[in-house]
Enzyme design. Structure first.
Site, short mmCIF file in Angstrom:
data_model
loop_
_atom_site.label_atom_id
_atom_site.label_comp_id
_atom_site.label_asym_id
_atom_site.label_seq_id
_atom_site.Cartn_x
_atom_site.Cartn_y
_atom_site.Cartn_z
N ASP A 15 61.24 44.33 15.04
CA ASP A 15 62.26 44.98 16.15
C ASP A 15 63.70 45.17 15.57
OD1 ASP A 15 60.07 44.72 18.06
OD2 ASP A 15 60.41 42.63 18.21
N GLU A 16 63.62 45.35 14.33
CA GLU A 16 65.00 45.77 13.70
C GLU A 16 65.64 47.04 14.25
OE1 GLU A 16 62.96 42.73 10.98
OE2 GLU A 16 62.40 44.80 11.82
N HIS A 43 57.40 51.23 17.78
CA HIS A 43 58.79 51.76 17.64
C HIS A 43 58.99 52.67 18.77
CE1 HIS A 43 58.88 50.90 13.47
NE2 HIS A 43 57.96 51.84 12.94
N THR A 133 50.31 39.06 20.00
CA THR A 133 50.25 40.27 20.90
C THR A 133 48.79 40.67 21.55
OG1 THR A 133 49.90 41.88 18.99
CG2 THR A 133 52.21 41.66 19.70
N THR A 244 52.66 37.04 11.21
CA THR A 244 51.46 37.93 11.64
C THR A 244 50.71 37.76 10.42
OG1 THR A 244 51.11 40.29 12.09
CG2 THR A 244 52.64 39.86 10.13
N THR A 305 55.51 46.93 22.34
CA THR A 305 53.92 46.90 22.49
C THR A 305 53.43 45.98 23.66
OG1 THR A 305 53.67 47.00 20.17
CG2 THR A 305 51.85 45.78 21.39
N THR A 306 54.29 44.83 23.96
CA THR A 306 53.88 43.80 25.04
C THR A 306 54.65 44.05 26.29
OG1 THR A 306 54.96 42.15 24.20
CG2 THR A 306 53.11 42.26 23.21
N ARG A 308 56.97 42.16 26.64
CA ARG A 308 57.46 40.95 26.85
C ARG A 308 59.23 41.03 26.50
NH1 ARG A 308 54.03 36.86 23.14
NH2 ARG A 308 53.92 38.61 21.69
N THR A 423 74.97 53.00 15.85
CA THR A 423 75.72 53.30 16.84
C THR A 423 75.42 53.59 18.37
OG1 THR A 423 76.73 55.34 16.33
CG2 THR A 423 77.69 53.48 15.10
N GLY A 424 74.20 53.86 18.50
CA GLY A 424 73.64 54.06 19.79
C GLY A 424 72.14 54.31 19.67
#
Length: 434
Positions: A15-16, A43, A133, A244, A305-306, A308, A423-424
């Site tokens: 999730d970077e 993504h 997941t 994972t 994906t989840t 959460r 930046t956004g």
């Protein structure tokens, strides 16, 4: 970017924001290949005001002149892949003759997903669940290691595929006691029927992708390698067992795509400006106060994906240095810097201090076992915030001085040039330094 072959990999627990950079750069490449993971990753991209959600497909699919590959290190849930293709088609994305899948990629079956859920539920009763997941990725890689899994190329010989799936189905049901015998037969028949229909839609796309990629490289075409998840989730080097079941680090690209290790690759690490994690596992800089609420709210930290809520905390440079040591990134993309514009003060973890001895963990080291995280506490450097909307800035020099200082401190600590700064949320909201 002038480099012919480029690799992007996450430096945290996933999730970077890898998808944003891949999407931004992939339009300039001839081929984009994914080398690990499955439909457990996700993504969420914003391109020209349109939101795209991708799980299996490489980000290059959004550009009409880019060929996309799912390598042999990817595990494929066929129904999810077809649904994802259909969803993109509705948004005007045409993947005809632009998507290719390795013959050696292993299939995720619904039974794998059922086994995954069963294991998580059983372990959850004893507080030992990993927090997966529940997409069947672990059980699929398990059958792969046991040599009972099924490669997608086997479907090119349907009679043989039927025998293999029958054997796998009864074996998994017997070992895990997921279904009764009659239910097992029903499941097998349903899976065969579904896969015959779904495979007919992508059969022409199943090829020897290792050969294909090597051919592109030899011809001088530009090739992009896209990693899923993050380096701290790597099966061998991550926060085991809260990891994972595939190799998520830069080295995973060689096996995951069948690439010659002599190929020169520009390695790019994606590092979020703060830390997040989905599911269970160690998280030394995790926040539980109003700062968590801010990061979660303004960063929209929900799993693609989840769904959460992601755990949030300050940036952990100890972990990032550890990842850099075994990854050797040439450049870094610091993502979501704009989210930190909400804070008067910002902290970064620079060391781990032993709670009993007060000794600092050597720079570049990281705990190997889960119990060791309880023995250390994070040491923070506090930096002033900037409380300015930076989403419209296009150059590094336009950033507030405090924001520049934050970037430069991370850069100096890790010893790697931060070339891109997010930046956004839009794909084009990115500062490119020179």
């Amino acid at each position: 970017m002038l480099f012919q072959v480029v690799l992007i990999s996450g430096m945290q627990w996933g999730d970077e924001g890898k998808g944003k950079l891949v999407s931004l750069l992939s339009k300039d490449f001839d081929l984009v290949a994914r080398y690990n993971g499955g439909h457990n990753s996700g993504h969420e991209l914003f391109l020209d005001g349109v939101k795209y959600k991708l799980h299996l497909l490489p980000c290059g699919c959004l550009y009409p002149n880019t060929v996309n590959v799912l390598g042999n290190g990817v595990v494929v849930h066929l129904e999810s892949l077809i649904n994802e293709i259909d969803n993109l088609t509705k948004l005007g994305v045409d993947l005809t003759n632009r998507l290719f899948i390795s013959e050696r990629a292993h299939l995720v079956f619904d039974l794998h997903i059922a086994v995954d859920a069963q294991l998580e539920n059983e372990q959850g009763e004893h507080s030992t669940s990993i927090g997966t997941t529940k997409r069947g990725i672990g059980p699929t890689n398990s059958t792969k290691c046991k040599r009972t899994g099924i490669q997608i190329g086997e479907m090119l010989n349907w009679d043989n595929f039927e025998k293999l799936l029958s054997k796998l189905t009864y074996k998994l049901c017997h070992e895990n006691k997921v279904f009764t015998n009659s239910d097992t037969r029903d499941l097998l028949n349903k899976q065969l029927e579904q896969h015959k229909v779904n495979f007919s839609k992508i059969a022409d796309s199943v090829v020897d992708t290792s050969y294909m990629i090597q051919k592109y490289i030899k011809e001088g075409k530009k090739v992009f390698f896209e990693g899923a998840n993050g380096s701290l989730l790597d099966l061998a080097l991550g926060t085991y067992p809260y990891v994972t079941s595939s190799n998520t680090t830069t080295s995973g690209v060689y096996n995951g795509l069948g690439i010659n290790p002599n190929v020169k690759i520009l390695k790019v690490g994606v590092l979020k400006a703060y830390q997040t994690r989905v599911g269970k596992g160690p998280f030394p800089t995790e926040l539980f106060d109003e700062n968590f609420n801010k990061l979660q709210k303004f960063g929209a930290e929900f799993g693609v994906t989840t769904g959460r809520v992601r755990r949030c905390g300050w940036l952990d440079l100890v972990a990032a240095k550890y990842v850099q040591n075994f990854s050797g990134f040439d450049l870094i993309n610091l993502s979501k810097l704009d989210i930190l514009s909400q804070f008067d003060e910002i902290k970064l973890c620079t060391h781990y201090k032993h709670k009993l001895t007060g000794k600092l963990l050597e720079e570049g080291r990281y705990p190997s076992c889960c119990y060791q995280y309880d023995e250390y506490e994070p040491v923070y450097k506090t930096m002033p915030g900037w409380k300015t909307d930076i989403s419209k800035f296009k150059t590094f020099e336009e950033l507030p001085q405090n924001a520049q200082n934050y970037v430069l401190f991370i850069e100096e600590y890790l010893g790697v040039f931060i070339y891109w700064i997010g930046t956004g949320r839009d794909v084009n909201s990115m500062i490119v330094r020179t």
